[in-house]
Scaffold this motif. Structure first.
Motif, mmCIF file in Angstrom:
data_model
loop_
_atom_site.group_PDB
_atom_site.id
_atom_site.type_symbol
_atom_site.label_atom_id
_atom_site.label_comp_id
_atom_site.label_asym_id
_atom_site.label_seq_id
_atom_site.Cartn_x
_atom_site.Cartn_y
_atom_site.Cartn_z
ATOM 1 N N SER A 68 65.849 43.992 -19.523
ATOM 2 C CA SER A 68 64.566 44.676 -19.398
ATOM 3 C C SER A 68 64.250 45.398 -20.693
ATOM 4 O O SER A 68 65.163 45.828 -21.411
ATOM 5 C CB SER A 68 64.598 45.676 -18.237
ATOM 6 O OG SER A 68 63.401 46.410 -18.167
ATOM 7 N N GLN A 69 62.969 45.503 -21.000
ATOM 8 C CA GLN A 69 62.530 46.306 -22.140
ATOM 9 C C GLN A 69 61.133 46.803 -21.859
ATOM 10 O O GLN A 69 60.255 46.046 -21.440
ATOM 11 C CB GLN A 69 62.550 45.507 -23.449
ATOM 12 C CG GLN A 69 62.117 46.354 -24.660
ATOM 13 C CD GLN A 69 62.206 45.590 -25.971
ATOM 14 O OE1 GLN A 69 62.635 44.436 -25.999
ATOM 15 N NE2 GLN A 69 61.809 46.229 -27.054
ATOM 16 N N SER A 70 60.931 48.095 -22.067
ATOM 17 C CA SER A 70 59.605 48.669 -21.865
ATOM 18 C C SER A 70 59.350 49.750 -22.901
ATOM 19 O O SER A 70 60.286 50.335 -23.461
ATOM 20 C CB SER A 70 59.466 49.252 -20.454
ATOM 21 O OG SER A 70 60.371 50.321 -20.269
ATOM 22 N N GLU A 71 58.069 49.994 -23.141
ATOM 23 C CA GLU A 71 57.640 51.097 -23.996
ATOM 24 C C GLU A 71 56.977 52.120 -23.086
ATOM 25 O O GLU A 71 55.909 51.870 -22.520
ATOM 26 C CB GLU A 71 56.676 50.599 -25.072
ATOM 27 C CG GLU A 71 57.336 49.647 -26.058
ATOM 28 C CD GLU A 71 56.350 49.099 -27.090
ATOM 29 O OE1 GLU A 71 55.127 49.360 -26.939
ATOM 30 O OE2 GLU A 71 56.793 48.426 -28.032
ATOM 31 N N ASP A 72 57.646 53.267 -22.929
ATOM 32 C CA ASP A 72 57.204 54.277 -21.977
ATOM 33 C C ASP A 72 56.611 55.471 -22.712
ATOM 34 O O ASP A 72 57.090 55.863 -23.783
ATOM 35 C CB ASP A 72 58.377 54.738 -21.113
ATOM 36 C CG ASP A 72 59.061 53.581 -20.398
ATOM 37 O OD1 ASP A 72 58.377 52.580 -20.115
ATOM 38 O OD2 ASP A 72 60.280 53.684 -20.148
ATOM 39 N N LEU A 73 55.578 56.046 -22.112
ATOM 40 C CA LEU A 73 54.876 57.171 -22.739
ATOM 41 C C LEU A 73 54.618 58.246 -21.700
ATOM 42 O O LEU A 73 54.216 57.953 -20.571
ATOM 43 C CB LEU A 73 53.550 56.711 -23.345
ATOM 44 C CG LEU A 73 52.693 57.801 -24.005
ATOM 45 C CD1 LEU A 73 53.380 58.325 -25.261
ATOM 46 C CD2 LEU A 73 51.298 57.266 -24.339
ATOM 47 N N ALA A 74 54.868 59.490 -22.073
ATOM 48 C CA ALA A 74 54.565 60.636 -21.218
ATOM 49 C C ALA A 74 53.801 61.671 -22.036
ATOM 50 O O ALA A 74 54.144 61.950 -23.188
ATOM 51 C CB ALA A 74 55.842 61.245 -20.657
ATOM 52 N N ARG A 75 52.766 62.233 -21.421
ATOM 53 C CA ARG A 75 51.966 63.261 -22.084
ATOM 54 C C ARG A 75 51.632 64.332 -21.049
ATOM 55 O O ARG A 75 51.165 64.023 -19.947
ATOM 56 C CB ARG A 75 50.693 62.645 -22.657
ATOM 57 C CG ARG A 75 49.875 63.579 -23.534
ATOM 58 C CD ARG A 75 48.634 62.880 -24.059
ATOM 59 N NE ARG A 75 48.961 61.736 -24.895
ATOM 60 C CZ ARG A 75 48.536 60.498 -24.659
ATOM 61 N NH1 ARG A 75 47.792 60.235 -23.593
ATOM 62 N NH2 ARG A 75 48.868 59.514 -25.473
ATOM 63 N N THR A 76 51.888 65.594 -21.377
ATOM 64 C CA THR A 76 51.640 66.690 -20.453
ATOM 65 C C THR A 76 51.014 67.859 -21.208
ATOM 66 O O THR A 76 51.544 68.277 -22.242
ATOM 67 C CB THR A 76 52.944 67.164 -19.778
ATOM 68 O OG1 THR A 76 53.596 66.056 -19.156
ATOM 69 C CG2 THR A 76 52.649 68.227 -18.733
ATOM 70 N N THR A 77 49.894 68.376 -20.689
ATOM 71 C CA THR A 77 49.199 69.512 -21.288
ATOM 72 C C THR A 77 48.969 70.573 -20.219
ATOM 73 O O THR A 77 48.540 70.252 -19.107
ATOM 74 C CB THR A 77 47.846 69.090 -21.880
ATOM 75 O OG1 THR A 77 48.052 68.073 -22.860
ATOM 76 C CG2 THR A 77 47.150 70.278 -22.536
ATOM 77 N N THR A 78 49.261 71.816 -20.535
ATOM 78 C CA THR A 78 49.086 72.921 -19.590
ATOM 79 C C THR A 78 48.428 74.101 -20.287
ATOM 80 O O THR A 78 48.806 74.465 -21.404
ATOM 81 C CB THR A 78 50.439 73.371 -19.008
ATOM 82 O OG1 THR A 78 51.093 72.258 -18.397
ATOM 83 C CG2 THR A 78 50.249 74.464 -17.978
ATOM 84 N N LEU A 79 47.425 74.689 -19.630
ATOM 85 C CA LEU A 79 46.784 75.915 -20.083
ATOM 86 C C LEU A 79 47.030 76.982 -19.021
ATOM 87 O O LEU A 79 46.983 76.687 -17.822
ATOM 88 C CB LEU A 79 45.285 75.729 -20.294
ATOM 89 C CG LEU A 79 44.849 74.666 -21.307
ATOM 90 C CD1 LEU A 79 44.608 73.335 -20.611
ATOM 91 C CD2 LEU A 79 43.587 75.113 -22.032
ATOM 92 N N TYR A 80 47.247 78.206 -19.435
ATOM 93 C CA TYR A 80 47.549 79.254 -18.470
ATOM 94 C C TYR A 80 47.075 80.614 -18.973
ATOM 95 O O TYR A 80 46.927 80.845 -20.178
ATOM 96 C CB TYR A 80 49.048 79.313 -18.172
ATOM 97 C CG TYR A 80 49.902 79.622 -19.385
ATOM 98 C CD1 TYR A 80 50.243 80.922 -19.715
ATOM 99 C CD2 TYR A 80 50.362 78.599 -20.217
ATOM 100 C CE1 TYR A 80 51.015 81.206 -20.832
ATOM 101 C CE2 TYR A 80 51.140 78.869 -21.326
ATOM 102 C CZ TYR A 80 51.465 80.175 -21.629
ATOM 103 O OH TYR A 80 52.224 80.461 -22.739
ATOM 104 N N ALA A 81 46.839 81.507 -18.018
ATOM 105 C CA ALA A 81 46.484 82.890 -18.317
ATOM 106 C C ALA A 81 46.894 83.741 -17.128
ATOM 107 O O ALA A 81 46.793 83.312 -15.976
ATOM 108 C CB ALA A 81 44.994 83.037 -18.591
#
Length: 684
Positions: free
Chosen positions: A374-387
Motif C-alpha cells: 500500500s502507498q498513500s499520500e495523507d494530509l491533515a489540516r486543523t485550524t482553531t480560533l479561541y477567546a
C-alpha cells in the motif's frame, strides 16, 4: 443511586487520607516584576500554577522534582502518577496508553484524544495523533496538565484536554548536570545538560541516552533524546526563544497476549511479534521559535511556530514506513486590566497545523521487507480560533465566558488503488461558561460548562488493512460540566474535581465488515463519561525524630465511570480500557540531613473490561514499592533509588479493546514485575 453519586458520597472518607503537603500554593495572581534574570518566554513553576489556576477548571502543575528525584522514571506514567484523572497504562519500554477522562479509549496504538505540547508548541501531529516515546523527563522544568475543556487557552478541542511538557531553560537550570542510572532488566540511562544566562542571552542543552533489555522478551529498546533552546532579550518588552530537539528511538514490541499468558507467563511475548521482529522506531527533528511581546504591563502577545519531521519504521504484521512533515503556527495574547472599573482578564489566539505523510506498507517476511502492499499520500489540516474572558464582578468572584471555533481537513490519496482515496471537512463551534470563586487567598472553588469537538485522526479514517478505503466519520462531540476546589489550609493541600460529560458520536472500535475485524466508527446515540479526581497532600509532623525532619504523605484517587447509554447493542455497558478506581499513596520521611525514604502503594480494586460487550476483563491488583534518596554533597551530589512491585505481583497494566472478546483473545499487556533502579546526579 447513581455510580457518580456513590463516588461523591465516598469522597469524604478519602479526604481523611493525608497527603504530602506542597511548600506553597498560590491563589490570587501576584504582580510580576521582570528582573535581570527573569524572561518573557519562560516562567517559574509558581507563576505557571497561578496562570493555570486563574481558569475555572481542573489544571495541575507537576514540578520536575516530583519525578526527577528518583531513578527509572522514563514514561508519562512515571511523570504523572500522582495526577488524578490521568490514566497512563505502561505497555512496554517507555510507551504507555494514555487517557484523560476516558479520552481515546478505543485507540490501541499511538495516541488520540489528548493534545501534547512541549513549551506550548504541539508535539502531536496535525491530525491529533501522536507518540509519547519522544518525551524526556530529565529535560523538563515541569509538566502542565489541563484536563478536558480547560485546555481552551492552548486551542485544544479534545475531550481529554492537553499536557504541556516545559523544557528547562538557562534560568531554571543554570550550570551543569551529569546523571547516571542503572537498574533491572538491563536498564541504563545517562544525561549531560548545561544551562547559562548572561545579560540578554540565555541557553540550555540536554542530551540523554537510554538502553534496556525490557521486562518482557522482545521489548528491548535504545533511545537518544536531545533538547536545546536559546533566548535573546531584544529589550524590556520583546524576547525570542529558539527550540531544537531530536529523537532517535529503537524499540521492540512484545505484543498483546491472552489473559492466561499475561498472568502466568508475564515475560512471554506474542508469538507473531517475536517471529516477525515487531518494532516501532522513530526519528524526529523539531525546530521551533516563540517571540513574546509585553506591549504594556497589561497586554501581552506571543507569536511562534515549528516544523517537525518524523520518520517511522514500524515492522508489525506489515512493515509500515512513514515520513511526516508537520508545520505549526500560532498567535496568542492576553489582557489583564480593567473594564468599567472591574478587573477583566482576556485571552485569545489562533492555531494552525498542517501535516503531510508519505505512508508506505510492505510485506513483513519474518522481519525482512517484502513487496509493497500500500502507498498513500495523507494530509491533515486543523485550524482553531479561541477567546476567553474573565470578568471579576466582585474582587473574589470571576464570571468566565469563552468561544472556540475551528475547521479541519483530512485527505488520503491512495497511489496503488485510487478507489480507496477520500477526503473530508469538519467544522465546530465550542462555547464555554464558568465561575471562579476565591474563598480565601489560599482556597478556590470553581464550576464550568464546556463544549468540545474532536475531529477524527487519519488512523481513524484509514484502516490499517484497507476494508473499504477512506471512512467518513463524524467529529466526536461532548459537553462537560465540572465542579471543583483547590487550595491549602494549614497542613493540608488539595485538588478535587467532579465532572460529567455527555458525548455524541464517540469514536469507538466496532465490528468491521469481516468476521473478527474491527474499525473505528461513530457510536450511535450518547455515551457518558463521569468521574471524581482527588489529590491530597498532608504534612503529618515536623521535628518528629530530630530537629528539621518531616513526616508527610500524599495520595491521588481517580474514580472513572465511562459507559454506553441505551445503546442498541451494548445497552448501558461500561466502556472498556480503563479501571473504575485507581488509588496511589506515599508515606515520606525526610531527615534534616536531606535523606528521605518513601514507601508507596498502588491499588486497582477492580479489573477493567477489554471489550464493549463486557465479557473479558483484567485483574485487580495491589503493588508495593519504596524509594528514597540523599544529598551526599548538599546542592551538588545526590544519590537515589526506586524499588517497584516488591511483591512481584502479576497483573495486567493495559489492554487493546475489542467490540466483543472471547476467553483467549490476545489483548492484554502484562505489568512489569519486581524491579530496582538507582542513580547518581552531579550538579556543577
Amino acid at each position: 443511586m447513581s455510580n457518580l453519586r456513590r463516588a461523591l458520597l465516598a469522597a469524604p472518607c478519602l479526604l481523611a487520607i493525608p497527603a504530602f503537603a506542597q511548600d506553597s500554593i498560590p491563589s490570587t495572581p501576584p504582580v510580576t516584576v521582570i528582573g535581570e534574570r527573569e524572561r518573557l518566554t519562560t516562567e517559574s513553576n509558581e507563576a505557571a500554577r497561578t496562570r493555570l489556576w486563574s481558569s475555572p477548571g481542573a489544571n495541575s502543575v507537576v514540578e520536575a522534582r516530583d519525578f526527577q528525584e528518583r531513578a527509572g522514571a522514563t514514561s508519562v506514567r512515571d511523570v504523572l502518577e500522582y495526577t488524578p484523572g490521568v490514566f497512563a497504562a505502561p505497555k512496554w519500554g517507555e510507551d504507555a496508553r494514555l487517557s484523560i477522562r476516558g479520552s481515546g479509549l478505543a485507540r490501541n496504538f499511538h495516541l488520540r484524544g489528548v493534545a501534547v505540547y512541549q513549551d506550548g508548541i504541539p508535539l502531536t501531529q496535525a491530525d491529533g495523533s501522536g507518540d509519547l516515546q519522544e518525551i524526556d523527563p530529565l529535560a523538563y522544568q515541569r509538566v502542565e496538565v489541563l484536563r478536558g475543556g480547560n485546555a481552551f487557552s492552548l486551542g485544544s478541542t479534545t475531550l481529554g484536554g492537553a499536557i504541556n511538557f516545559v523544557t528547562n531553560s538557562g534560568v531554571s537550570a543554570p550550570g551543569g548536570t551529569a546523571r547516571l542510572e542503572a537498574g533491572s532488566d538491563g536498564f541504563f540511562r545517562g544525561q549531560a545538560a548545561y544551562g547559562v544566562a548572561v545579560g540578554p542571552y540565555e541557553a540550555y542543552v540536554s542530551n540523554s541516552w537510554t538502553q534496556q533489555n525490557g521486562y518482557r522478551h522482545n521489548s528491548a529498546g535504545q533511545a537518544n533524546r536531545f533538547n536545546a533552546n536559546a533566548a535573546y532579550r531584544w529589550n524590556d518588552q520583546v524576547e525570542t526563544r529558539f527550540i531544537v530537539s531530536s529523537n532517535t528511538i529503537w524499540q521492540q514490541i512484545p505484543g498483546a497476549v491472552t489473559r492466561v499468558s499475561a498472568l502466568n507467563a508475564p515475560r512471554t511475548p506474542a508469538f507473531a511479534n517475536e517471529n516477525n521482529n515487531y518494532q516501532r522506531n522513530i526519528n524526529t527533528t523539531r525546530l521551533g521559535t516563540i517571540t513574546a511581546i509585553q506591549a504594556t504591563p497589561e497586554l501581552r502577545f506571543e507569536l511562534g511556530g515549528s516544523y517537525v519531521e518524523r520518520r517511522l519504521y514500524h515492522p508489525i504484521f506489515q512493515i509500515v514506513r512513514n515520513q511526516t512533515g508537520d508545520v505549526n503556527l500560532f498567535a496568542r495574547g492576553s489582557y489583564d486590566g480593567q473594564f468599567f472599573g472591574l478587573r477583566n482578564r482576556t485571552s485569545f489566539g489562533v492555531t494552525f497545523a498542517e501535516g503531510s505523510t508519505d505512508n508506505k506498507r510492505f510485506i513483513n517476511n519474518y522481519g525482512i521487507q517484502g513487496n509493497r502492499t500500500s502507498q498513500s499520500e495523507d494530509l491533515a489540516r486543523t485550524t482553531t480560533l479561541y477567546a476567553e474572558n474573565a470578568l471579576y464582578i466582585l474582587p473574589q468572584i470571576a464570571l468566565v465566558a469563552g468561544f472556540q471555533g475551528g475547521f479541519a481537513y483530512r485527505s488520503s490519496r491512495n497511489i496503488l488503488n485510487p478507489a480507496l482515496s477520500g477526503a473530508g471537512n469538519w467544522e465546530w463551534a465550542n462555547p464555554r461558561l464558568g465561575v471562579l470563586y476565591e474563598v480565601t487567598p489560599a482556597i478556590q472553588a470553581y464550576a464550568n460548562l464546556t463544549w468540545s469537538t474532536e475531529p477524527p485522526t487519519l488512523s481513524d479514517l484509514i484502516a490499517l488493512v484497507p476494508l473499504g478505503g477512506f471512512s467518513r466519520l463524524n467529529a466526536q462531540r461532548a459537553y462537560t460540566t465540572e465542579i471543583g476546589t483547590r487550595g491549602q489550609h494549614g497542613r493540608v493541600a488539595w485538588e478535587v474535581a467532579a465532572y460529567r460529560a455527555w458525548l455524541r458520536d464517540e469514536i469507538q472500535l466496532l465490528q468491521g465488515p469481516t468476521p473478527g475485524s474491527s474499525l473505528a466508527q461513530n457510536l450511535q446515540g450518547r455515551t457518558i463519561h463521569q468521574g471524581v479526581e482527588v489529590a491530597l497532600n498532608y504534612s503529618i509532623a515536623d521535628n518528629l525524630i530530630s530537629d528539621g525532619d518531616r513526616l508527610s504523605t500524599r495520595a491521588a484517587w481517580t474514580f472513572s465511570d465511562f459507559r454506553f447509554s441505551d445503546n442498541a447493542t451494548y445497552h448501558d455497558n461500561q466502556l472498556p480500557g480503563a479501571p473504575r478506581h485507581v488509588l496511589r499513596q506515599e508515606l515520606r520521611y525526610r531527615h534534616a540531613s536531606s535523606a528521605w525514604i518513601a514507601p508507596n502503594i498502588e491499588v486497582v480494586p477492580q479489573g477493567f473490561y477489554a471489550d464493549n460487550a463486557n465479557t473479558l476483563r483484567s485483574n485487580p491488583y495491589t503493588l508495593f514499592g519504596i524509594r528514597g534518596g540523599v544529598e551526599l554533597i548538599p546542592g551538588r551530589v545526590t544519590a537515589f533509588f526506586d524499588a517497584r512491585n516488591l511483591g512481584n505481583t502479576r497483573y495486567i497494566s493495559s489492554a487493546s479493546v475489542l467490540p466483543r472478546a472471547v476467553a483467549n483473545s490476545a489483548v492484554f499487556e502484562a505489568g512489569f514485575g519486581r524491579s530496582v533502579f538507582a542513580g547518581l546526579q552531579v550538579r556543577f
